[in-house]
Scaffold this active site. Structure first.
Site, PDB file in Angstrom:
ATOM      1  N   ASP A 201       0.882  -1.161   0.000  1.00 42.68           N
ATOM      2  CA  ASP A 201       0.000   0.000   0.000  1.00 42.68           C
ATOM      3  C   ASP A 201       0.923   1.215   0.000  1.00 42.68           C
ATOM      4  O   ASP A 201       1.508   1.551   1.023  1.00 42.68           O
ATOM      5  CB  ASP A 201      -0.889  -0.048   1.255  1.00 42.68           C
ATOM      6  CG  ASP A 201      -1.673   1.243   1.486  1.00 42.68           C
ATOM      7  OD1 ASP A 201      -1.643   2.141   0.609  1.00 42.68           O
ATOM      8  OD2 ASP A 201      -2.321   1.348   2.541  1.00 42.68           O
TER       9      ASP A 201
ATOM     10  N   GLU B 220      -7.185   0.620  -4.642  1.00 42.15           N
ATOM     11  CA  GLU B 220      -7.234   0.513  -3.183  1.00 42.15           C
ATOM     12  C   GLU B 220      -8.569  -0.047  -2.681  1.00 42.15           C
ATOM     13  O   GLU B 220      -8.575  -0.941  -1.821  1.00 42.15           O
ATOM     14  CB  GLU B 220      -6.931   1.879  -2.552  1.00 42.15           C
ATOM     15  CG  GLU B 220      -5.446   2.223  -2.678  1.00 42.15           C
ATOM     16  CD  GLU B 220      -5.125   3.701  -2.511  1.00 42.15           C
ATOM     17  OE1 GLU B 220      -6.015   4.457  -2.072  1.00 42.15           O
ATOM     18  OE2 GLU B 220      -3.982   4.089  -2.806  1.00 42.15           O
TER      19      GLU B 220
ATOM     20  N   LYS C 273       2.957  11.012  -3.492  1.00 40.66           N
ATOM     21  CA  LYS C 273       1.865  10.395  -4.245  1.00 40.66           C
ATOM     22  C   LYS C 273       0.989  11.452  -4.921  1.00 40.66           C
ATOM     23  O   LYS C 273       0.407  11.208  -5.970  1.00 40.66           O
ATOM     24  CB  LYS C 273       1.029   9.556  -3.287  1.00 40.66           C
ATOM     25  CG  LYS C 273       0.033   8.649  -3.956  1.00 40.66           C
ATOM     26  CD  LYS C 273      -0.557   7.737  -2.912  1.00 40.66           C
ATOM     27  CE  LYS C 273      -1.678   6.872  -3.426  1.00 40.66           C
ATOM     28  NZ  LYS C 273      -2.164   5.979  -2.355  1.00 40.66           N
TER      29      LYS C 273
ATOM     30  N   ASP D 173     -13.119   5.484   2.562  1.00 46.76           N
ATOM     31  CA  ASP D 173     -11.706   5.614   2.960  1.00 46.76           C
ATOM     32  C   ASP D 173     -11.425   7.041   3.408  1.00 46.76           C
ATOM     33  O   ASP D 173     -11.299   7.951   2.583  1.00 46.76           O
ATOM     34  CB  ASP D 173     -10.824   5.224   1.757  1.00 46.76           C
ATOM     35  CG  ASP D 173      -9.322   5.298   2.086  1.00 46.76           C
ATOM     36  OD1 ASP D 173      -8.953   5.825   3.164  1.00 46.76           O
ATOM     37  OD2 ASP D 173      -8.528   4.817   1.257  1.00 46.76           O
TER      38      ASP D 173
HETATM   39  P1  ADP Z   1      -3.601   8.478   4.866  1.00 44.02           P
HETATM   40  O1  ADP Z   1      -4.585   7.646   4.116  1.00 44.02           O
HETATM   41  O2  ADP Z   1      -3.740   9.941   4.563  1.00 44.02           O
HETATM   42  O3  ADP Z   1      -2.215   7.968   4.714  1.00 44.02           O
HETATM   43  P2  ADP Z   1      -4.281   7.212   7.395  1.00 44.02           P
HETATM   44  O4  ADP Z   1      -5.250   6.264   6.820  1.00 44.02           O
HETATM   45  O5  ADP Z   1      -2.997   6.684   7.928  1.00 44.02           O
HETATM   46  O6  ADP Z   1      -3.959   8.412   6.421  1.00 44.02           O
HETATM   47  O7  ADP Z   1      -5.040   8.010   8.556  1.00 44.02           O
HETATM   48  C1  ADP Z   1      -4.432   9.034   9.291  1.00 44.02           C
HETATM   49  C2  ADP Z   1      -5.515   9.781  10.039  1.00 44.02           C
HETATM   50  O8  ADP Z   1      -6.169   8.884  10.958  1.00 44.02           O
HETATM   51  C3  ADP Z   1      -4.967  10.924  10.872  1.00 44.02           C
HETATM   52  O9  ADP Z   1      -5.764  12.075  10.680  1.00 44.02           O
HETATM   53  C4  ADP Z   1      -5.141  10.407  12.302  1.00 44.02           C
HETATM   54  O10 ADP Z   1      -5.367  11.472  13.221  1.00 44.02           O
HETATM   55  C5  ADP Z   1      -6.367   9.547  12.188  1.00 44.02           C
HETATM   56  N1  ADP Z   1      -6.498   8.576  13.268  1.00 44.02           N
HETATM   57  C6  ADP Z   1      -5.621   7.617  13.625  1.00 44.02           C
HETATM   58  N2  ADP Z   1      -6.099   6.923  14.678  1.00 44.02           N
HETATM   59  C7  ADP Z   1      -7.290   7.482  15.010  1.00 44.02           C
HETATM   60  C8  ADP Z   1      -8.280   7.216  16.001  1.00 44.02           C
HETATM   61  N3  ADP Z   1      -8.121   6.256  16.902  1.00 44.02           N
HETATM   62  N4  ADP Z   1      -9.373   7.983  16.004  1.00 44.02           N
HETATM   63  C9  ADP Z   1      -9.564   8.948  15.099  1.00 44.02           C
HETATM   64  N5  ADP Z   1      -8.672   9.255  14.154  1.00 44.02           N
HETATM   65  C10 ADP Z   1      -7.551   8.529  14.097  1.00 44.02           C
HETATM   66 MG    MG Z   2      -4.717   5.698   3.283  1.00 41.48          MG
END
Ligand code: ADP
Ligand code: MG
Length: 623
Positions: free
Chosen positions: A22, A185, A85, A209
């Protein structure tokens, strides 16, 4: 499954493992199917499983990736690359509005080619930079599994265009990986929940997502192993970060001391506290979050937030995602009750309100949220990689055909029956006819490629449909059918429908074609698009001219008695002019002008013939 190879030196070669990657905007992950447990697992080392998609380009030219590079976002922003990206396969013009957000330098070359990034006077393109991340992820997997990783499935957002997908493929190649497939995805996320693994099941899935800075919603139709993206909507500037900022604003309104903070350090720290509050309350909505926040000038404020406060802060983000869902359903011409599975992806879906909302919107389905929402895309990619590596014979994940397939029509034109990217298996039929009176044989030549003229495409085979009963031109109904099966085998058949005469051949279109050749053929199609269209229009004019000459010659031969000497001479002269133009392949406009001239000139004669025929018919009735 990992295979142990023993080389001649007697050393045990490392097992070969295929992985799913990913390649994320914020974080990247790598997963594999553990041959012992047969389960997809994320690969983790002492730094954890998530590899922040961050690259520190050091002055010496080496690169640092992931957790080790992340600190540079604050200390050395000009040499710390993130969000690559968002640049992949994009030109400067595509991302110009986004540039202010990046701490590093992007070069405006005033053209449409892919953006470049400058660090220490060296130029990098997003493909090389993505390759650096992929390489780091590959090495991480190799070390963690003590294996060799040379093949991978890599995921991309459903909305990625060809250029972006190609760029992702190229990045994989640069990183020393054979990319088995580029997978959407949402498709990977669905696979991680087993959706689509049973070929007898039909599903309509909504994949939600919500990450840190992006939101995507996709509607997939899964049938017979084919994942069809019915609709995809999103917002490249919507995510959990917006909730954090909204919590920040809430605190700034409550505490005048925070309103004036401008120091970048204070803002960054305040944002991190806001995120911490959001995550803490998502885990335990009953608690009240409390934090003593000390500003750089030494003053302190006590920050608190409860779940109701978080709900208020998140309301706008959630509303925007609801709007995207509605739009995606509209695009797919579906109602909420047509959705039979919902899959949650992205860290922000841990905020419990999201599940609550999805459950109220899709009350008849259970929302898939049992897996770690950060991992589902990588896990699904690993499952797909495992299948493609041939480790699971029970499952067949289908592909699309990479190049268009068609037949040659008059004048060497390519008539596409199955366009590229068409999902397989598929079946297409089209009707053709003859162009000459009494034609009894018809050659069917099958080609593959993106060019308008078959001469520039790849010939796959040909056969002759023999024994068509003699009929006037345009009379026979010849159906040509292409059937492409799941293994990519093409059956081409031709049948004259009036007589039932039929003939067919089997072809393997991808046989002997390397990935590079497929790419080169695609590229040629794009590069020559303009001249190809011109060539097609020219050829079509010639075809039309030839057809008209043929018809006009037959007309004057059969109906000489209808025309006086002048008219006969005028017609012959115009036929001659057009024939000469055709013989020398004159330009399109001159040919079309001569066609119009001959048509206009002979139209009254044709009408006269009609009148004669009609009056003859009327006379017939009278008697
Ligand atoms: P991306 O797809 O942009 O790479 P992610 O899927 O890794 O991002 O998600 C990151 C986001 O998830 C951040 O905004 C983070 O604050 C949020 N996040 C992570 N854990 C939690 C949680 N337990 N509750 C709410 N938001 C969360
Ligand atoms: Mg992501």
């Amino acid at each position: 499954m990992a295979k142990i190879k023993i080389d001649l030196s007697g050393k045990v070669a490392k097992p070969q493992v295929v992985v799913g990657i990913d390649l994320g905007t914020t974080n990247s992950l790598v997963a594999w199917v553990n041959p012992v447990s047969k389960q997809a697992e994320v690969i983790s080392d002492e730094l954890g499983a998530l590899v922040p998609s961050v690259i520190g380009l050091l002055p010496g030219g080496e690169a640092r990736v992931g957790v080790l590079a992340k600190g540079g976002l604050i200390t050395e922003p000009e040499r710390t690359i993130f969000s690559v990206k968002r640049l992949l396969g994009r030109s400067y013009k595509d991302i110009v509005n986004y540039q202010a957000y990046l701490g590093y330098r992007i070069i405006d070359e005033d053209n449409d080619s892919m953006v470049k990034i400058e660090v220490d006077g060296k130029y990098y393109n997003p493909i090389e930079l993505s390759a650096i991340i992929l390489k780091a992820v590959k090495v991480k997997a190799e070390n963690a599994l003590n294996a060799e990783v040379n093949q991978a499935v890599v995921t991309v957002p459903a909305y990625f265009n060809d250029a972006q997908r190609q760029a992702t493929r190229d990045a994989g190649k640069l990183a020393g990986l054979e990319i088995l497939r580029i997978v959407n995805e949402p498709t990977a996320a669905s696979l991680s929940y087993g959706l689509g693994l049973d070929r007898d099941e039909v599903h309509t899935v909504l994949v939600y997502d919500l990450g840190g800075g992006t939101f995507d919603v996709s509607v997939l139709q899964i049938e017979d192993g084919v994942f069809d993206v019915l609709a995809t909507k999103g917002d490249t500037a919507l995510g959990g970060d917006d909730i954090d900022r909204s919590v920040m604003r809430h605190w700034q309104q409550l505490h005048p001391a925070l309103q004036g903070v401008t120091a970048a350090g204070d803002i960054q720290r305040l944002r991190l506290v806001a995120e911490e509050a959001k995550i803490a309350l998502s885990k335990d909505p009953q608690q009240i979050f409390v934090c003593e926040f000390t500003l750089l000038d030494g003053s302190a404020v006590s920050l608190t937030l409860d779940y109701t406060g978080l709900e208020a802060a998140a309301k706008e983000v959630l509303q925007k995602t609801q709007d995207c869902i509605a739009a995606a359903l509209r695009d797919a011409s579906l109602k909420p009750e047509n959705i039979d599975a919902v899959v949650m992806v992205g860290g922000s879906t841990r905020y419990p309100q999201i599940k609550t909302l999805l459950e109220s919107q899709f009350p008849h389905v259970s929302v898939n949220d049992t897996l770690n929402p950060d991992e589902v895309v990588a896990l699904g990619a690993a499952i797909e990689a495992d299948v493609l590596a041939g480790n699971r014979k029970d499952i067949l994940l289908l592909d699309v055909t990479p190049l268009s397939l068609g037949i040659e029509t008059a004048g060497g034109l390519m008539d596409v029956l199955i366009p590229r990217n068409n999902k397989i298996p598929c079946k297409v039929g089209r009707e053709y006819t003859t162009s000459i009176d009494g034609q009894v044989n018809l050659k069917i030549s099958v080609y593959q490629g993106e060019r308008e003229l078959v001469a520039q495409n790849r010939k796959l085979g040909e056969f002759i449909l023999k024994g068509i009963p003699a009929m006037p031109a345009g009379f026979p109904k010849i159906e040509v059918a292409f059937a492409l099966d799941a293994d990519g085998l093409l059956k081409v058949s031709a049948k004259e429908l009036r007589s039932g005469v039929a003939q067919q051949i089997d072809i393997k279109p991808q046989y002997g074609l390397t990935d590079d050749q497929v790419e080169a053929m695609l590229l040629a199609g794009f590069q020559h698009a303009q001249e190809d269209v011109a060539a097609r229009l020219h050829q079509e004019a010639i075809n039309e001219g030839q057809q008209l000459v043929y018809l006009a010659e037959r007309f004057i031969e059969k109906n000489a008695n209808l025309l006086n000497e002048n008219e006969m001479e005028g017609t012959k002269q115009r036929i001659f002019t057009l024939s000469c133009l055709l013989a020398e392949r004159g330009d399109k406009d001159s040919i079309l002008a001569a066609v119009t001239e001959l048509n206009d000139y002979t139209r009254p004669f044709a009408e006269r013939l009609m009148d004669v025929a009609v009056s003859a018919a009327l006379k017939g009735k009278e008697i």
